[in-house]
Design a protein around this motif. Structure first.
Motif, mmCIF file in Angstrom:
data_model
loop_
_atom_site.group_PDB
_atom_site.id
_atom_site.type_symbol
_atom_site.label_atom_id
_atom_site.label_comp_id
_atom_site.label_asym_id
_atom_site.label_seq_id
_atom_site.Cartn_x
_atom_site.Cartn_y
_atom_site.Cartn_z
ATOM 1 N N LEU A 87 1.011 -0.907 -0.070
ATOM 2 C CA LEU A 87 -0.311 0.165 0.170
ATOM 3 C C LEU A 87 0.707 1.486 -0.021
ATOM 4 N N LEU A 88 0.629 1.935 -0.974
ATOM 5 C CA LEU A 88 1.713 3.339 -1.460
ATOM 6 C C LEU A 88 0.986 4.009 0.074
ATOM 7 N N PRO A 89 1.406 5.368 0.753
ATOM 8 C CA PRO A 89 1.155 6.234 2.158
ATOM 9 C C PRO A 89 0.515 6.943 0.299
ATOM 10 N N SER A 90 -1.159 7.683 1.361
ATOM 11 C CA SER A 90 -1.903 8.617 0.500
ATOM 12 C C SER A 90 -1.705 10.129 -0.305
ATOM 13 N N GLY A 91 -0.441 10.357 0.550
ATOM 14 C CA GLY A 91 0.007 11.603 -0.049
ATOM 15 C C GLY A 91 1.753 11.726 0.606
ATOM 16 N N GLY A 92 1.985 13.280 0.070
ATOM 17 C CA GLY A 92 2.971 14.229 0.600
ATOM 18 C C GLY A 92 4.394 13.134 0.226
ATOM 19 N N SER A 93 5.245 13.687 0.651
ATOM 20 C CA SER A 93 6.350 12.762 0.752
ATOM 21 C C SER A 93 6.645 11.663 0.488
ATOM 22 N N GLU A 94 6.168 11.052 1.554
ATOM 23 C CA GLU A 94 6.042 9.927 1.775
ATOM 24 C C GLU A 94 5.706 8.828 0.477
ATOM 25 N N LEU A 95 5.201 9.499 0.149
ATOM 26 C CA LEU A 95 4.016 8.794 -1.847
ATOM 27 C C LEU A 95 5.234 8.968 -2.109
ATOM 28 N N LEU A 96 6.442 9.460 -2.142
ATOM 29 C CA LEU A 96 7.755 9.295 -3.526
ATOM 30 C C LEU A 96 8.359 8.496 -2.468
ATOM 31 N N GLU A 97 8.683 8.537 -1.676
ATOM 32 C CA GLU A 97 9.583 7.509 -0.896
ATOM 33 C C GLU A 97 9.199 5.944 -1.509
ATOM 34 N N GLY A 98 7.599 5.414 -1.261
ATOM 35 C CA GLY A 98 7.045 4.348 -1.577
ATOM 36 C C GLY A 98 7.078 4.453 -3.069
ATOM 37 N N LEU A 99 6.641 5.221 -4.099
ATOM 38 C CA LEU A 99 7.242 5.132 -5.335
ATOM 39 C C LEU A 99 8.895 4.872 -5.607
ATOM 40 N N LEU A 100 9.425 4.926 -5.265
ATOM 41 C CA LEU A 100 11.046 5.109 -5.442
ATOM 42 C C LEU A 100 10.950 3.789 -5.494
ATOM 43 N N GLN A 101 10.061 2.771 -4.857
ATOM 44 C CA GLN A 101 10.381 1.210 -4.863
ATOM 45 C C GLN A 101 9.745 1.166 -6.343
ATOM 46 N N ALA A 102 9.035 0.683 -6.745
ATOM 47 C CA ALA A 102 7.985 0.419 -7.814
ATOM 48 C C ALA A 102 9.172 0.735 -9.202
ATOM 49 N N GLU A 103 9.128 -0.324 -9.725
ATOM 50 C CA GLU A 103 10.565 -0.329 -10.645
ATOM 51 C C GLU A 103 9.705 -1.390 -12.447
ATOM 52 N N LYS A 104 10.525 -1.693 -13.509
ATOM 53 C CA LYS A 104 9.898 -2.538 -14.423
ATOM 54 C C LYS A 104 9.415 -4.094 -13.916
ATOM 55 N N LEU A 135 -8.056 13.781 -12.018
ATOM 56 C CA LEU A 135 -7.001 13.264 -11.261
ATOM 57 C C LEU A 135 -6.483 13.739 -10.135
ATOM 58 N N SER A 136 -6.021 13.162 -9.356
ATOM 59 C CA SER A 136 -5.906 14.273 -7.528
ATOM 60 C C SER A 136 -4.108 14.353 -8.463
ATOM 61 N N ARG A 137 -3.646 14.970 -7.368
ATOM 62 C CA ARG A 137 -1.888 15.632 -7.904
ATOM 63 C C ARG A 137 -1.368 14.721 -7.088
ATOM 64 N N GLU A 138 -1.434 13.395 -6.454
ATOM 65 C CA GLU A 138 -0.639 11.890 -6.460
ATOM 66 C C GLU A 138 -0.837 11.277 -7.407
ATOM 67 N N GLY A 139 -2.066 11.075 -7.892
ATOM 68 C CA GLY A 139 -1.895 10.774 -8.866
ATOM 69 C C GLY A 139 -1.587 10.562 -10.369
ATOM 70 N N ARG A 140 -1.386 12.479 -10.440
ATOM 71 C CA ARG A 140 -0.491 12.735 -11.503
ATOM 72 C C ARG A 140 0.728 12.781 -11.629
ATOM 73 N N VAL A 141 1.545 12.552 -10.469
ATOM 74 C CA VAL A 141 2.790 12.361 -9.619
ATOM 75 C C VAL A 141 2.888 10.498 -10.310
#
Length: 274
Positions: free
Chosen positions: A155-172, A184-190
Motif C-alpha cells: 500500500l502506498l502512502p496517500s500523499g506527501g513526500s511519503e508517497l514519493l518514498e513508496g513510489l521510488l520502490q516501483a520499477e519495471k 485525477l488527483s495531484r498524487e495520481g498525476r505524480v
C-alpha cells in the motif's frame, strides 16, 4: 457560499435577508432542514420562508433547495441532492438505484480491457496500491484480497513526500494500481508521470468515460458511481473489485488456491477455535 439570486439583496425584506444570510453561512444545515425547522430556527413563519422562495424565482421551498444544491459544492450538497431526488428517503429505492449503477457498470465493461487488467495483476512482480480519502478503503480491501492469493502487494502512502518514498520502490515489471474516479488527483498525476521514468505499468479504476490522454493509465476499468452532484456510491466499484479478485483467482489457478490452503492450515494450527 454566496447564493446568486435573480433579485439583488437590496430588494429583500429584513426577514428575507435573514434567510439569505443563514443559507450563505449555514448551507449544510439549510439543506437538511424542513421549512418548519428553518422558520423556527430563524424565528419566522413558514409563510415568510415560502414568500422568500417565490421572491427569488423559485416555485416553492423544495425548488429553493434545488437551487442551493446547484450552486453549492461539497459532500453535504451531494447527499442532500440524492435524498431529495425521489422525495422521502427510501432504503429500498436506494438499493434499487445501486442495481442501476451496477447495470451501467456492466454495460460499460470492456472485457478486453478487463482481461488486460487481470493479466497485469497476475504477471506483475509486485503490485503497489494507491487510494486517497474514501478510495483508501478500496485500496486496503484489494490489498487484503490479493495478498491472500500470494501476490506481493504494497500500500502506498496517500500523499506527501511519503508517497514519493513508496513510489521510488516501483520499477519495471511492477504494477501501480490507483483509484481516480471523478478527477485525477495531484498524487495520481505524480504516479502517471513517474511511470514514464521508472517503467512500471499503471491500472486505474475510474468513473469517467472520456479521459484526456495525459491523464490516462495504461489500463482503465470503469465503475459508475452516480451523477456529478449526487452522493458518490461505492457499490459498483466494490463489485468491480470483487469481480477482479475472482478473475485473478481463476487466472492464478493452483498458485492462488495453494496460497489460500497454506493460510487455512496456519489458521487451523494457530487459531483452531477460529
Amino acid at each position: 457560499m454566496e447564493l446568486c439570486l435573480a433579485v439583488s439583496p437590496g430588494e429583500l425584506t429584513r426577514a428575507e435577508q435573514k434567510i439569505l444570510d443563514y443559507i450563505n453561512t449555514n448551507t449544510d444545515a439549510f439543506l437538511f432542514s424542513s421549512i418548519g425547522q428553518l422558520a423556527q430556527r430563524l424565528g419566522l413563519s413558514d409563510a415568510t420562508v415560502s414568500r422568500f422562495a417565490r421572491h427569488v424565482g423559485c416555485a416553492d421551498f423544495k425548488d429553493l433547495k434545488s437551487m442551493v444544491v446547484e450552486q453549492a459544492a461539497g459532500p453535504a450538497a451531494k447527499i442532500a441532492e440524492t435524498l431529495s431526488r425521489d422525495g422521502a428517503f427510501s432504503p429500498a429505492a436506494w438499493l434499487e438505484r445501486q442495481q442501476l449503477y451496477l447495470q451501467k457498470t456492466a454495460r460499460q465493461l470492456d472485457e478486453a480491457e478487463f482481461n488486460r487488467g487481470v493479466e497485469a495483476l497476475v504477471s506483475a512482480r509486485r503490485v503497489f496500491l494507491h487510494g486517497k480519502n474514501a478510495s483508501s478503503s478500496l485500496a486496503r480491501m484489494l490489498a487484503f484480497r490479493l495478498g491472500r492469493l500470494g501476490l506481493q502487494v504494497s500500500l502506498l502512502p496517500s500523499g506527501g513526500s511519503e508517497l514519493l518514498e513508496g513510489l521510488l520502490q516501483a520499477e519495471k515489471q511492477d504494477l501501480v494500481v490507483m483509484f481516480s474516479f471523478s478527477k485525477l488527483s495531484r498524487e495520481g498525476r505524480v504516479i502517471l508521470d513517474y511511470s514514464r521514468t521508472a517503467g512500471y505499468r499503471t491500472l486505474a479504476f475510474v468513473s469517467r468515460t472520456c479521459i484526456p490522454p495525459e491523464e490516462r493509465a495504461d489500463i482503465s476499468l470503469f465503475a459508475y458511481r452516480g451523477e456529478e452532484k449526487e452522493y458518490h456510491s461505492m457499490a459498483a466499484p466494490t463489485a468491480l473489485l470483487d469481480l477482479t479478485v475472482l478473475a485473478v483467482t481463476s487466472r492464478l489457478g493452483a498458485r492462488g488456491t495453494e496460497s489460500l490452503e497454506r493460510l487455512h492450515r496456519l489458521k487451523t494450527d494457530y487459531f483452531p477455535m477460529g
